[in-house]
Design a protein around this motif. Structure first.
Motif, mmCIF file in Angstrom:
data_model
loop_
_atom_site.group_PDB
_atom_site.id
_atom_site.type_symbol
_atom_site.label_atom_id
_atom_site.label_comp_id
_atom_site.label_asym_id
_atom_site.label_seq_id
_atom_site.Cartn_x
_atom_site.Cartn_y
_atom_site.Cartn_z
ATOM 1 N N ILE A 8 0.862 -1.176 0.000
ATOM 2 C CA ILE A 8 0.000 0.000 0.000
ATOM 3 C C ILE A 8 0.900 1.229 0.000
ATOM 4 C CG2 ILE A 8 -1.828 1.241 1.215
ATOM 5 C CD1 ILE A 8 -2.583 -1.618 0.151
ATOM 6 N N LEU A 9 0.701 2.092 -0.979
ATOM 7 C CA LEU A 9 1.531 3.288 -1.114
ATOM 8 C C LEU A 9 0.730 4.521 -0.713
ATOM 9 C CD1 LEU A 9 3.135 2.532 -4.605
ATOM 10 C CD2 LEU A 9 3.932 1.842 -2.339
ATOM 11 N N ALA A 10 1.392 5.452 -0.058
ATOM 12 C CA ALA A 10 0.764 6.709 0.341
ATOM 13 C C ALA A 10 1.488 7.861 -0.354
ATOM 14 C CB ALA A 10 0.834 6.871 1.849
ATOM 15 N N TRP A 11 0.689 8.755 -0.929
ATOM 16 C CA TRP A 11 1.218 9.883 -1.700
ATOM 17 C C TRP A 11 0.710 11.188 -1.123
ATOM 18 C CZ3 TRP A 11 4.349 9.140 -6.001
ATOM 19 C CH2 TRP A 11 4.498 7.813 -6.417
ATOM 20 N N HIS A 12 1.578 12.197 -1.132
ATOM 21 C CA HIS A 12 1.189 13.547 -0.712
ATOM 22 C C HIS A 12 1.995 14.535 -1.549
ATOM 23 C CE1 HIS A 12 1.320 17.179 1.868
ATOM 24 N NE2 HIS A 12 0.053 16.856 2.062
ATOM 25 N N MET B 33 -3.916 4.568 6.423
ATOM 26 C CA MET B 33 -4.854 5.637 6.749
ATOM 27 C C MET B 33 -4.570 6.214 8.133
ATOM 28 S SD MET B 33 -7.301 7.597 5.868
ATOM 29 C CE MET B 33 -8.288 6.971 4.547
ATOM 30 N N GLN B 34 -4.338 5.351 9.104
ATOM 31 C CA GLN B 34 -4.058 5.826 10.458
ATOM 32 C C GLN B 34 -2.819 6.713 10.491
ATOM 33 O OE1 GLN B 34 -3.923 2.084 12.543
ATOM 34 N NE2 GLN B 34 -6.121 2.111 12.989
ATOM 35 N N GLU B 35 -1.780 6.289 9.835
ATOM 36 C CA GLU B 35 -0.536 7.059 9.826
ATOM 37 C C GLU B 35 -0.673 8.362 9.039
ATOM 38 O OE1 GLU B 35 3.163 8.323 10.686
ATOM 39 O OE2 GLU B 35 2.119 6.616 11.601
ATOM 40 N N MET B 36 -1.314 8.289 7.892
ATOM 41 C CA MET B 36 -1.435 9.486 7.052
ATOM 42 C C MET B 36 -2.321 10.544 7.715
ATOM 43 S SD MET B 36 0.624 9.022 4.624
ATOM 44 C CE MET B 36 0.178 10.277 3.450
ATOM 45 N N LYS B 37 -3.360 10.124 8.420
ATOM 46 C CA LYS B 37 -4.217 11.091 9.118
ATOM 47 C C LYS B 37 -3.450 11.815 10.230
ATOM 48 C CE LYS B 37 -8.115 9.397 10.492
ATOM 49 N NZ LYS B 37 -9.315 8.602 10.801
ATOM 50 N N LYS B 38 -2.450 11.171 10.792
ATOM 51 C CA LYS B 38 -1.603 11.823 11.799
ATOM 52 C C LYS B 38 -0.705 12.889 11.158
ATOM 53 C CE LYS B 38 -1.079 7.667 14.623
ATOM 54 N NZ LYS B 38 -0.092 6.642 15.034
ATOM 55 N N ARG B 39 -0.278 12.630 9.938
ATOM 56 C CA ARG B 39 0.719 13.483 9.288
ATOM 57 C C ARG B 39 0.138 14.582 8.399
ATOM 58 N NH1 ARG B 39 4.655 9.337 6.453
ATOM 59 N NH2 ARG B 39 5.594 11.283 5.747
ATOM 60 N N PHE B 40 -1.027 14.299 7.779
ATOM 61 C CA PHE B 40 -1.568 15.229 6.793
ATOM 62 C C PHE B 40 -3.067 15.403 6.968
ATOM 63 C CE2 PHE B 40 2.002 12.953 4.760
ATOM 64 C CZ PHE B 40 2.871 14.020 4.577
#
Length: 124
Positions: A58-62, A77-84
């Motif tokens: 699973i890849l996350a992009w910003h 999702m859990q990690e990305m919501k913390k960061r962005f």
């Protein structure tokens, strides 16, 4: 900046406020849509190279950059919501083809006639 031209009285001001709020929300969503497009375009451009290294991950992009690699969408999702801010990032499974970012819908609607006065009937 809000423009309340032509708004008079408490009901009109409430209506104008609601309209201005909706316009701001729409612009915010359009901005997120553009960010989403930037992230998806970046994924598509690098998809073949990413497949060789991260197939099935699973890849996350910003902001058009790969910012995380995860084993599950929940973890991502859990990690990305913390960061962005939600809506400013893309989470996608690294897989061949376009199935992860394209949805196809099929319908069983049959048009019985091309006349504009006839009804469209759905089989049951």
């Amino acid at each position: 900046m809000s423009h309340n031209v032509g708004c008079q009285g408490p009901i009109a001001l409430t209506s104008c406020y609601a309209t201005n709020t909706l316009i701001k929300e729409k612009r915010k969503l359009e901005g997120n849509s553009m960010t989403g497009s930037l992230n998806l375009d970046a994924y598509k451009a690098q998809q073949d190279a990413l497949l060789a290294k991260y197939n099935g991950k699973i890849l996350a992009w910003h902001d058009g950059k790969l910012v995380g690699i995860f084993d599950s969408k929940t973890e991502a999702m859990q990690e990305m919501k913390k960061r962005f801010e939600p809506g400013s990032f893309l989470i996608i499974k690294c897989a061949p083809g376009d199935a992860e970012y394209t949805r196809r819908f099929r319908s069983r609607v049959h048009v019985l006639s091309t006349s504009s006065h006839d009804e469209v009937v759905c089989p049951q």
